[in-house]
Write a protein that holds these residues in place. Sequence first.
Motif, PDB file in Angstrom:
ATOM      1  N   TRP A 758       0.657  -0.999  -0.095  1.00  0.00           N
ATOM      2  CA  TRP A 758       0.073   0.001   0.066  1.00  0.00           C
ATOM      3  C   TRP A 758       0.782   1.272  -0.040  1.00  0.00           C
ATOM      4  N   SER A 759       0.306   2.300  -0.487  1.00  0.00           N
ATOM      5  CA  SER A 759       0.867   3.788  -0.462  1.00  0.00           C
ATOM      6  C   SER A 759       0.365   4.669   0.382  1.00  0.00           C
ATOM      7  N   ALA A 760       0.771   5.799   0.642  1.00  0.00           N
ATOM      8  CA  ALA A 760      -0.039   6.626   1.462  1.00  0.00           C
ATOM      9  C   ALA A 760      -1.225   7.221   1.068  1.00  0.00           C
ATOM     10  N   GLU A 761      -1.406   7.235  -0.158  1.00  0.00           N
ATOM     11  CA  GLU A 761      -2.793   7.556  -0.727  1.00  0.00           C
ATOM     12  C   GLU A 761      -3.732   6.437  -0.522  1.00  0.00           C
ATOM     13  N   VAL A 762      -3.516   4.981  -0.794  1.00  0.00           N
ATOM     14  CA  VAL A 762      -4.292   3.924  -0.501  1.00  0.00           C
ATOM     15  C   VAL A 762      -4.618   3.947   1.119  1.00  0.00           C
ATOM     16  N   PHE A 763      -3.747   4.104   1.974  1.00  0.00           N
ATOM     17  CA  PHE A 763      -4.082   4.066   3.421  1.00  0.00           C
ATOM     18  C   PHE A 763      -5.056   5.351   3.478  1.00  0.00           C
ATOM     19  N   ALA A 764      -4.727   6.498   3.064  1.00  0.00           N
ATOM     20  CA  ALA A 764      -5.614   7.478   3.208  1.00  0.00           C
ATOM     21  C   ALA A 764      -7.203   7.215   2.673  1.00  0.00           C
ATOM     22  N   ILE A 765      -7.303   6.732   1.273  1.00  0.00           N
ATOM     23  CA  ILE A 765      -8.608   6.412   0.837  1.00  0.00           C
ATOM     24  C   ILE A 765      -9.064   5.262   1.891  1.00  0.00           C
ATOM     25  N   ASP A 766      -8.519   4.178   2.470  1.00  0.00           N
ATOM     26  CA  ASP A 766      -9.243   3.329   3.340  1.00  0.00           C
ATOM     27  C   ASP A 766      -9.402   3.792   4.318  1.00  0.00           C
ATOM     28  N   VAL A 767      -8.943   4.771   5.083  1.00  0.00           N
ATOM     29  CA  VAL A 767      -9.378   5.385   6.484  1.00  0.00           C
ATOM     30  C   VAL A 767     -10.542   6.217   5.948  1.00  0.00           C
ATOM     31  N   LEU A 768     -10.629   6.892   4.977  1.00  0.00           N
ATOM     32  CA  LEU A 768     -11.847   7.771   4.964  1.00  0.00           C
ATOM     33  C   LEU A 768     -13.067   6.708   4.606  1.00  0.00           C
ATOM     34  N   THR A 769     -12.844   5.911   3.608  1.00  0.00           N
ATOM     35  CA  THR A 769     -13.921   4.896   3.359  1.00  0.00           C
ATOM     36  C   THR A 769     -14.347   4.170   4.623  1.00  0.00           C
ATOM     37  N   GLU A 770     -13.513   3.763   5.419  1.00  0.00           N
ATOM     38  CA  GLU A 770     -14.072   3.129   6.602  1.00  0.00           C
ATOM     39  C   GLU A 770     -14.558   4.094   7.467  1.00  0.00           C
ATOM     40  N   THR A 771     -14.226   5.300   7.864  1.00  0.00           N
ATOM     41  CA  THR A 771     -14.623   6.011   9.053  1.00  0.00           C
ATOM     42  C   THR A 771     -15.806   7.007   8.618  1.00  0.00           C
ATOM     43  N   LEU A 772     -15.798   7.492   7.327  1.00  0.00           N
ATOM     44  CA  LEU A 772     -16.803   8.403   6.891  1.00  0.00           C
ATOM     45  C   LEU A 772     -17.255   8.245   5.635  1.00  0.00           C
ATOM     46  N   LYS A 773     -17.106   7.142   5.109  1.00  0.00           N
ATOM     47  CA  LYS A 773     -17.686   6.726   3.801  1.00  0.00           C
ATOM     48  C   LYS A 773     -17.397   7.969   2.758  1.00  0.00           C
ATOM     49  N   ALA A 774     -16.148   8.594   3.096  1.00  0.00           N
ATOM     50  CA  ALA A 774     -15.919   9.635   1.904  1.00  0.00           C
ATOM     51  C   ALA A 774     -15.316   9.287   0.819  1.00  0.00           C
ATOM     52  N   GLN A 775     -15.124  10.155  -0.183  1.00  0.00           N
ATOM     53  CA  GLN A 775     -14.432  10.032  -1.204  1.00  0.00           C
ATOM     54  C   GLN A 775     -13.419  10.900  -1.429  1.00  0.00           C
ATOM     55  N   LEU A 776     -12.157  10.453  -2.102  1.00  0.00           N
ATOM     56  CA  LEU A 776     -10.949  11.053  -2.297  1.00  0.00           C
ATOM     57  C   LEU A 776     -10.659  11.357  -3.975  1.00  0.00           C
ATOM     58  N   LEU A 777     -11.018  12.673  -4.547  1.00  0.00           N
ATOM     59  CA  LEU A 777     -11.157  12.922  -5.768  1.00  0.00           C
ATOM     60  C   LEU A 777      -9.978  13.845  -6.300  1.00  0.00           C
ATOM     61  N   ASP A 778      -9.397  13.430  -7.571  1.00  0.00           N
ATOM     62  CA  ASP A 778      -8.109  14.016  -7.807  1.00  0.00           C
ATOM     63  C   ASP A 778      -8.364  14.673  -9.406  1.00  0.00           C
TER      64      ASP A 778
END
Length: 799
Positions: A758-778
């Motif tokens: 995993w990368s830093a971005e994958v970790f950030a996406i996983d955390v947000l998905t699990e905690t807030l059901k949020a999206q990361l858009l670039d």
Amino acid sequence: MSNLQSKFTSFYDKRIFCFIVVTIILAAISICNTLIKQINIQILTTKDYSKPPPLPDWSSIAVKSFHKVFVETDDSRLFNTSFTQSNQSLSPLSVDTAYSLRWIVVTSINYPTKTINKLSKLKDWALVLVADISTPKDWSHPNCVFLSIESQKRLLLEIHDTIPYRHYGRKIIGYIYAIRHGAKIIYETDDDNELISGIEEQVLTFQEISTSNKAYFLPSTPQEMNTFNSKPFFGRAIFGTSTNANTTTNLTMEEQITVNPYHYFGQPNIWPRGYPLRLVGDNISISISLSTVRPLIQQGLANGDPDLDAIFRLTQSDRHQKIDIQFQEKPPVAVSHGLLVPFNSQNTLFHYDAFWALWLPVTTTFRVCDIWRGYFVQRLLWELTPQATLTFHSPSVLQLRNPHNYIRDFEEELQLYTQTEQLIIFLRKWTCSRGGSHLNGVRDCNLFFNKIYFLAVDMVEANFWKMKDAWLCVNFLIDLIKHGYRYDLKYQIPIIKPKATNQQNNSISQQNYTVSSKNIPSTRVAVCVSGQVRTLNMVISSTLPVMTVDRAVYRPKVAWRKFRSGKHTTAMNIQSLLFDQLPAFDVFMFVSTKEKHHREPHVNDTRICESLRPRSSSNRLFCSVVKEMDITNPSTNVTALNSYTYAQSQELRQGLLQQLNGLQQCNAMRKEYSRKSGIQYTHWIRLRPDSIFFEPFPNITSIRFVDETTKQPRIVYATKKKCCCGNEDWFGVGTIETMDAYFDRINLLHTYKNRNIWSAEVFAIDVLTETLKAQLLDNDPRIQVCIYKPKDRRYTGEP
């Protein structure tokens, strides 16, 4: 019979003699006892000025009762109405019963001068003359209080014994007297500053608006006016060995720390006493913008022989001719927070909310005391509302300078020449909670008067004045309270917003203001800057390294073209294309350092942050520079790092931990400031300090932070793959609720279960998905940002 009479006379003479002797002895004993009591009292009351004064409990200081109750007035009465209590008197005023809302304070050793005569005739003003040893004892003048030395003693002030005789600081007693006798405005001047003929009746009437050239002094109500901005500038270039003699190999950026107010008023070749000498020859352009400010302290300029230092007088003037300098009349100009500008005590007005600033140090020389006071109080203005400020105004007096010995002035000004720039840097870096060593770690910085106390003591430790001045400062604040000065312990002046004004005449009504029901505008952005500051103050090259930014990314960008000139730094790019596009915002900067590389700052050296200080005084910068977290510490050896993309590289694992820790610390700074100030933010921005923008940042309210279909919150971010290659993230923006989890994700690293690489971005996406059901858009095409790494970077992980 004669023998008997002789014996009686002899006996009588002996008794008289004995009585006289006994009387003399008793008198001597009485005198000795009195002397002993006086010595004991002196010993008991002598303060040890080698130690800091105790921190007072301000709320427990009792207000003294006086001979009459001085009534409060509102601003409308203070500025627009005549009142009988302070109408001009044809006779000298009584020391005990004089009363006015507006006081002029002067100290002098001369009989009344022409200056005193003019000032005494001003309607609705009263004047107090503070005597010194050499002042004529029969001094008297209509509409003036003569505060003799005996009268000063009867006031029973805490400061009295701290102020020496034959010292300019005797004026401080006059300030307290004026406050005790009703003052809501205090104007201080000297007896050789004569009101300019023809405008005497206009100078102190407060009838002009802030856009007028003739706004000699203004009410303290918020008003829009010109404001000096802090703008980075190039220092002296260092020429190298290039064949082209005009080619520079190094361009150094300096953060602007001061400004020459004389330049604004049409005299760029002279400078005020107390201006840093190193900067005198620099051609620094003046940056002006319009801001809404509260002018609590106002400095009027002086024509004729104005306040210049001895170096100018000795080197730039003809000693056989009188100096006659004429300033231009211009609208007043304010000093934004972040800049510190010298001002004196010769034509200066203080409004009630700045009466705490009226004291003068006594352990410096006469030529230094008011300048040091000026810098000290400016720094404390930053602790009030962002609108509280110092302003400079068109000339209103003619300086008819009393005779001076320029060489003696030079000797008395040596501290100004050698320490002014050090003082400015010290004050810009100073924070109450982490100032000097006195009570370090246990300081209560919630109370504004405590901040005054700690700065006064910290300036002793920094060798700018002596401990006696710290005692004087504390005693002055105690006297303020005892003699009726009403203040708020936390001293948080509400932010006030102007109502809409008449666009046609560009006038601002003095009464046209309302207090905002909130402490902040509807949209306020917090900007977190964390990471390595390697290129923050480096000039951006016209050609960027390919492994940082592909040329196809920035070549077509119109806004980028001016940054290809080789004259702009990364910080200037961020200021122009990000900060200038935001609504109200504050910057929270967390920098970690190993202190091993020339591009790394030292711990607590917050100067590295100054180039990102917001240009507007209504926006603030908070900076922390700390030692970098150690990856070899067992507490940081997290199991999840074994499956990190760069697990084999200790430098890159170290970099990831610094990134995550920096984000969390930034968030903690923001939360702490919100808790103490009551200010709440609507949006959070994550920014690396080596970021460069190719387009102006869009209106933050136009970015959609919620998916219209799924209703999931979004964070819009930028990654390396948009610039050239890879997927490092370096920029993110979202609402405060969503970004809170994004910034604090280091807390979940020890529970991260992803077994794949995993990368830093994958970790950030996983955390947000699990905690807030949020999206990361670039994929927002309006956010064009990459990073600028040094060209001489030799290895991955090097700063």
